[in-house]
Design a protein around this motif. Structure first.
Motif, PDB file in Angstrom:
ATOM      1  N   LEU A   1       0.839  -1.273  -0.062  1.00  9.46           N
ATOM      2  CA  LEU A   1      -0.037   0.064   0.154  1.00  9.46           C
ATOM      3  C   LEU A   1       0.874   1.127  -0.190  1.00  9.46           C
ATOM      4  CD1 LEU A   1      -2.812   1.049   0.301  1.00  9.46           C
ATOM      5  CD2 LEU A   1      -2.855   0.917   2.864  1.00  9.46           C
ATOM      6  N   VAL A   2       0.988   1.854  -1.165  1.00  5.34           N
ATOM      7  CA  VAL A   2       2.176   2.762  -1.352  1.00  5.34           C
ATOM      8  C   VAL A   2       1.165   3.982  -1.803  1.00  5.34           C
ATOM      9  CG1 VAL A   2       3.910   3.599  -2.898  1.00  5.34           C
ATOM     10  CG2 VAL A   2       3.578   1.152  -2.222  1.00  5.34           C
ATOM     11  N   ALA A   3       1.864   5.408  -1.103  1.00  5.54           N
ATOM     12  CA  ALA A   3       0.919   6.519  -1.111  1.00  5.54           C
ATOM     13  C   ALA A   3       1.124   7.120  -2.759  1.00  5.54           C
ATOM     14  CB  ALA A   3       1.826   7.610  -0.341  1.00  5.54           C
TER      15      ALA A   3
ATOM     16  N   ALA B   1      -3.774   2.616  -3.123  1.00  4.85           N
ATOM     17  CA  ALA B   1      -4.159   3.614  -2.349  1.00  4.85           C
ATOM     18  C   ALA B   1      -5.140   4.723  -3.193  1.00  4.85           C
ATOM     19  CB  ALA B   1      -2.932   4.556  -2.130  1.00  4.85           C
ATOM     20  N   ARG B   2      -5.083   4.562  -4.359  1.00  4.88           N
ATOM     21  CA  ARG B   2      -6.328   5.544  -4.952  1.00  4.88           C
ATOM     22  C   ARG B   2      -7.567   4.722  -4.970  1.00  4.88           C
ATOM     23  NH1 ARG B   2      -2.188   5.832  -9.107  1.00  4.88           N
ATOM     24  NH2 ARG B   2      -3.552   4.280 -10.523  1.00  4.88           N
TER      25      ARG B   2
ATOM     26  N   LEU C   1      -7.766   9.838   4.475  1.00  4.54           N
ATOM     27  CA  LEU C   1      -7.472  10.027   2.991  1.00  4.54           C
ATOM     28  C   LEU C   1      -6.038  10.831   2.974  1.00  4.54           C
ATOM     29  CD1 LEU C   1     -11.209  11.107   2.040  1.00  4.54           C
ATOM     30  CD2 LEU C   1      -9.899   8.923   1.383  1.00  4.54           C
ATOM     31  N   ASP C   2      -6.016  11.778   3.595  1.00  8.44           N
ATOM     32  CA  ASP C   2      -4.388  12.598   3.749  1.00  8.44           C
ATOM     33  C   ASP C   2      -3.439  11.352   3.930  1.00  8.44           C
ATOM     34  OD1 ASP C   2      -5.972  14.898   3.188  1.00  8.44           O
ATOM     35  OD2 ASP C   2      -5.781  15.661   5.234  1.00  8.44           O
ATOM     36  N   TYR C   3      -3.894  10.684   4.858  1.00  8.62           N
ATOM     37  CA  TYR C   3      -2.503   9.437   5.278  1.00  8.62           C
ATOM     38  C   TYR C   3      -2.581   8.809   4.169  1.00  8.62           C
ATOM     39  CZ  TYR C   3      -0.357   5.789   7.946  1.00  8.62           C
ATOM     40  OH  TYR C   3       0.426   4.566   8.231  1.00  8.62           O
TER      41      TYR C   3
ATOM     42  N   THR D   1       4.345   9.250   4.696  1.00  8.06           N
ATOM     43  CA  THR D   1       4.461   8.710   5.946  1.00  8.06           C
ATOM     44  C   THR D   1       3.386   7.445   5.993  1.00  8.06           C
ATOM     45  OG1 THR D   1       2.394   9.843   6.979  1.00  8.06           O
ATOM     46  CG2 THR D   1       4.895  11.127   7.079  1.00  8.06           C
ATOM     47  N   LEU D   2       2.748   7.295   5.046  1.00  7.51           N
ATOM     48  CA  LEU D   2       2.006   6.009   4.689  1.00  7.51           C
ATOM     49  C   LEU D   2       2.971   4.646   5.197  1.00  7.51           C
ATOM     50  CD1 LEU D   2      -0.870   4.614   4.300  1.00  7.51           C
ATOM     51  CD2 LEU D   2      -0.027   4.606   1.878  1.00  7.51           C
ATOM     52  N   ALA D   3       2.332   3.839   6.227  1.00 10.01           N
ATOM     53  CA  ALA D   3       3.067   2.507   6.420  1.00 10.01           C
ATOM     54  C   ALA D   3       2.059   1.856   6.989  1.00 10.01           C
ATOM     55  CB  ALA D   3       4.118   2.927   7.516  1.00 10.01           C
TER      56      ALA D   3
END
Length: 266
Positions: free
Chosen positions: A207-209, A214-215, A243-245, A250-252
């Motif tokens: 799951l990558v920003a 993520a989309r 949603l911002d995350y 910083t998404l992890a």
């Protein structure tokens, strides 16, 4: 193991309406991630060239196209309640059936591989439908089922991401009957149907920003905002934070994955 019937309706009616201008893009974003997993498994099972294939919940036709172009199918039957996403897929070997899998009068024939991805999880009758799909297999044919499984982080019970994801599963269950609790039992279901060489695997793609997955979740949560808030688990501010995350460096997270189970008719 099955959930109680949904109170609101079916997938594509109260949620994720096919006529929504972003629905095809949402489906395709998930397909970019999960198609390689699905087609790799189908290829490993070595479906017989010239076979007859059934793709249940065909969506925009990405798996049906692979069966036609890469697997050498003589015929692919694409089955869905709404088949508008298949309009651009033109091939004389493609047969499109607009129908509900639960329709007792549905009789599409028999098949060599049968594939259903992210379909049964939305249907409270899933155990009975596994039986039905197994009965449509030709001898030697494979039944391949894929549905969502989430491996939760036990250390996170209160972040905006966690609470929004939990609200989503609750809202899906209460509105359209989605239930992922018995998906790990799929290999047992296939064995109970008398299939052999039964196995399963769980793949959790990154799951990558900004990435397709993520989309997909961003669009899903945006479209479900009223239903998410109705659960009482989140409010609009918390959904915005989640949603911002999803778009942040910083998404992890280990996002929901897909369990695929398969078995062959003797």
């Amino acid at each position: 193991m099955n959930s109680s019937p949904a109170s609101g309706g079916h997938y594509g009616e109260v949620l994720f309406e096919p006529e929504h201008p972003q629905e095809s893009e949402r489906i395709d974003a998930a397909a970019l991630i999960y198609d390689p997993v699905t087609t790799s498994r189908l290829r490993a099972l070595n479906p017989r060239p010239g076979g007859r294939c059934l793709d249940v919940g065909a969506g925009t036709g990405t798996v049906a196209r692979w069966l036609l172009e890469e697997a050498g199918a003589a015929e692919v039957v694409a089955l869905d309640r709404d088949t508008g996403g298949l309009d651009t897929l033109a091939d004389p070997r493609l047969r499109v059936i607009t129908a509900d899998l639960r329709d007792e009068d549905l009789d599409p024939g028999t098949f060599d591989p049968i594939h259903a991805r992210f379909v049964l999880m939305h249907l409270p009758e899933r155990r009975r439908l596994v039986t039905r799909l197994a009965q449509w297999l030709n001898p030697g044919g494979w039944l391949v089922l894929g549905d969502a499984v989430e491996v939760q982080n036990p250390l996170d019970t209160s972040s905006a991401y966690r609470r929004t994801m939990d609200a989503m599963w609750q809202a899906l269950r209460s509105t359209i009957g989605t239930d992922t609790s018995d998906i790990p039992a799929y290999p047992h279901f296939l064995r109970e149907e008398g299939l052999r060489s039964v196995a399963g695997e769980l793949v959790c793609p990154p799951l990558v920003a900004g990435g397709p997955l993520a989309r997909f979740w961003s669009e899903t949560w945006n479209r479900m905002r009223p239903a998410l808030e109705e659960t009482g688990r989140v409010d609009s501010t918390m959904i915005d934070e989640a949603l911002d995350y999803l778009a942040s460096p910083t998404l992890a997270e280990l996002g929901p994955g897909m369990m695929t189970a398969w078995g062959q008719r003797p």
